[in-house]
Structure formats: structure tokens, C-alpha cells
Design a protein around this motif. Structure first.
Motif, short mmCIF file in Angstrom:
data_model
loop_
_atom_site.label_atom_id
_atom_site.label_comp_id
_atom_site.label_asym_id
_atom_site.label_seq_id
_atom_site.Cartn_x
_atom_site.Cartn_y
_atom_site.Cartn_z
N ALA A 173 -11.32 -14.32 -4.64
CA ALA A 173 -10.54 -14.92 -6.01
C ALA A 173 -10.01 -15.06 -6.60
CB ALA A 173 -11.74 -13.04 -6.58
N LEU A 174 -8.85 -14.73 -5.77
CA LEU A 174 -7.35 -15.00 -5.36
C LEU A 174 -6.93 -16.97 -5.96
CD1 LEU A 174 -5.27 -12.44 -4.21
CD2 LEU A 174 -5.55 -13.26 -6.64
N GLU A 175 -7.63 -17.63 -5.49
CA GLU A 175 -8.00 -18.84 -5.44
C GLU A 175 -8.26 -19.05 -7.23
OE1 GLU A 175 -10.72 -21.22 -2.72
OE2 GLU A 175 -10.21 -19.79 -1.62
N LEU A 176 -9.04 -18.67 -8.05
CA LEU A 176 -8.86 -18.58 -9.65
C LEU A 176 -7.88 -18.59 -10.40
CD1 LEU A 176 -12.41 -17.39 -9.22
CD2 LEU A 176 -12.00 -19.66 -8.94
N PRO A 177 -7.40 -19.52 -10.95
CA PRO A 177 -5.36 -19.13 -11.80
C PRO A 177 -6.08 -18.18 -12.94
CG PRO A 177 -7.31 -21.31 -12.30
CD PRO A 177 -7.75 -20.79 -11.39
N PHE A 178 -7.10 -18.08 -12.94
CA PHE A 178 -7.41 -16.87 -14.07
C PHE A 178 -7.76 -14.98 -13.87
CE2 PHE A 178 -11.92 -18.66 -13.22
CZ PHE A 178 -12.39 -17.43 -13.68
N MET A 179 -7.63 -15.21 -12.55
CA MET A 179 -7.59 -14.14 -11.96
C MET A 179 -6.64 -13.07 -11.60
SD MET A 179 -10.57 -12.30 -11.25
CE MET A 179 -10.60 -10.44 -10.22
N GLU A 180 -6.74 -11.91 -11.50
CA GLU A 180 -5.23 -11.79 -10.74
C GLU A 180 -5.91 -9.80 -10.57
OE1 GLU A 180 -2.93 -11.06 -14.51
OE2 GLU A 180 -4.17 -9.60 -15.65
N PHE A 181 -5.04 -8.67 -9.96
CA PHE A 181 -4.89 -7.98 -9.06
C PHE A 181 -3.86 -7.25 -8.82
CE2 PHE A 181 -8.23 -10.22 -6.54
CZ PHE A 181 -9.46 -9.75 -6.45
N ASP A 182 -3.98 -5.84 -9.63
CA ASP A 182 -3.51 -4.94 -10.79
C ASP A 182 -3.40 -3.83 -9.33
OD1 ASP A 182 -1.82 -3.06 -11.80
OD2 ASP A 182 -2.29 -3.27 -13.89
N ALA A 183 -2.77 -3.52 -8.51
CA ALA A 183 -2.89 -2.67 -7.49
C ALA A 183 -1.41 -1.20 -7.85
CB ALA A 183 -2.36 -2.34 -6.00
N GLN A 184 -2.01 -0.09 -7.91
CA GLN A 184 -0.98 1.52 -8.37
C GLN A 184 -1.42 2.16 -7.48
OE1 GLN A 184 -2.27 1.69 -12.93
NE2 GLN A 184 -2.32 0.32 -13.22
N TYR A 185 -0.08 2.29 -6.60
CA TYR A 185 -0.34 3.85 -6.05
C TYR A 185 0.97 4.82 -6.90
CZ TYR A 185 -1.41 0.24 -2.49
OH TYR A 185 -1.94 -1.09 -1.48
N VAL A 186 -0.21 5.58 -6.82
CA VAL A 186 0.94 7.26 -7.60
C VAL A 186 0.94 8.09 -5.50
CG1 VAL A 186 -0.29 9.01 -7.90
CG2 VAL A 186 -0.76 7.38 -8.93
N VAL A 187 2.21 7.90 -5.68
CA VAL A 187 2.97 8.49 -4.53
C VAL A 187 3.33 9.86 -4.44
CG1 VAL A 187 4.54 8.65 -2.77
CG2 VAL A 187 4.16 6.14 -3.89
N ASN A 188 1.89 10.45 -3.68
CA ASN A 188 2.87 12.11 -3.74
C ASN A 188 3.59 12.24 -3.16
OD1 ASN A 188 0.24 12.60 -5.21
ND2 ASN A 188 -0.74 11.91 -3.86
N ASN A 203 -3.47 -11.08 0.97
CA ASN A 203 -4.50 -11.46 3.15
C ASN A 203 -4.95 -10.80 2.92
OD1 ASN A 203 -1.86 -13.23 3.06
ND2 ASN A 203 -0.89 -12.01 4.21
N SER A 204 -5.55 -9.89 1.99
CA SER A 204 -7.16 -9.71 2.48
C SER A 204 -8.26 -10.41 2.21
CB SER A 204 -7.34 -8.69 1.42
OG SER A 204 -8.56 -8.10 1.47
#
Length: 171
Positions: A142-157, A135-136
Motif C-alpha cells: 500500500a505504501l508504494e501508492l502515492p495516495f496512501m498514508e498510514f496514521d499511527a496514534q499511540y496513547v501512552v498510559n 517496513n511491515s
């Protein structure tokens, strides 16, 4: 995310009005050629590179953005975001919020157990993080485009939670 916001502002300045922007997005959704997709992803790579030059960025007291990159592969543009999440600081924030909501001090042991991997709090937290990113305003266009994706990686300490990873794909 100032670099992403700047790219959006630059794009907006190139468009004469909201109708032109809507037409652009609609065309990209329906008629994007391979060259269009690659060109868009090239723009995203530039944004990611600019943002990477500003890292680390503190998102909140427990979270820092530590990496930003984009790649075009197999017809998809993937924007990758790497975060560092300090579990102790997150748990302190959660303890404070829950205690305030309940009107009494909640023991840290409860917070640690409830938000541990496999527990309901962990799943709820992961979904809330996913929703916040989805929702950002920085990513909605960009998320309105079918060829777009976001990959979020949280390294938890920390010791109670596993790392958190999720992918959000365009429409």
C-alpha cells in the motif's frame, strides 16, 4: 495483522503472477484515477472494519492495537491505527534489554529519564516505531501508492512520555 494479511492474500490470489502484481502497482502509481483511488480505499476500509472486529490485539507485552479505520479525503486514503502503550511495561522491557546488553543491571530511574519526552531515547524510540510500521510487510504494498498514508496514534498510559503520533505517506 491478520485482516490486512488476508486482504493481501486475496489480492494475490486474484493476480496470476508477480509480474502482474508489479504491473498493477505501477499502473496504480502512475495512472490511478479518482475512481481507482476510491475503490482501493474502499478495500482498505473493508480491511480496517474486519480488523476492528478482532480488537484489541496484543502486539507485544506493552502495546495493544485498539482501533482501525480508513477514510478517503482530498485524494488521499488514510488508514488510521490506534494503539495503547503501557509505559511501565515498556520501561521494564527496555530496562531488561539494556541491562542484558550492558551485562549489568541498569536502574529504572535511568530508563525513565532517558526515554522521557524530549530526551534522546524518546526520539529514538519514536523513530524505531515509525520504521517498524513503515517496513511491515502488511503495509509495504500500500505504501508504494502515492495516495496512501498510514496514521499511527499511540496513547501512552504513564507519566514520562507524551502520546506518540506519526504519519507515513506513500511513495
Amino acid at each position: 495483522m491478520p485482516a490486512i494479511a488476508q486482504a493481501d492474500a486475496n489480492h494475490e490470489n486474484a493476480k496470476s503472477n508477480a509480474a502482474a502484481e508489479a504491473a498493477y502497482v505501477e499502473a496504480m502509481q502512475k495512472n490511478a484515477t479518482e475512481a481507482d483511488k476510491k475503490a482501493f480505499c474502499s478495500e482498505m476500509k473493508s480491511v480496517a472494519k474486519e480488523l476492528a472486529g478482532q480488537l484489541p490485539i496484543q502486539i507485544d507485552p506493552a502495546t495493544h492495537l485498539i482501533s482501525s479505520s480508513a477514510v478517503y479525503l482530498g485524494g488521499k486514503c488514510t488508514y488510521m491505527l490506534g494503539y495503547s502503550l503501557d509505559e511501565a511495561k515498556l520501561f521494564a522491557l527496555l530496562q531488561e534489554a539494556i541491562s542484558k546488553q550492558k551485562g549489568e543491571e541498569v536502574p529504572m530511574a535511568f530508563v525513565e529519564q532517558y526515554y522521557s519526552t524530549g530526551e534522546p531515547g524518546y526520539q529514538n524510540l519514536k523513530e524505531q516505531m515509525r520504521q517498524n510500521l513503515q517496513n511491515s510487510p502488511h503495509f509495504q504494498r500500500a505504501l508504494e501508492l502515492p495516495f496512501m498514508e498510514f496514521d499511527a496514534q499511540y496513547v501512552v498510559n504513564g507519566t514520562h512520555m507524551d502520546d506518540i503520533n506519526f504519519v507515513i505517506s506513500g511513495k
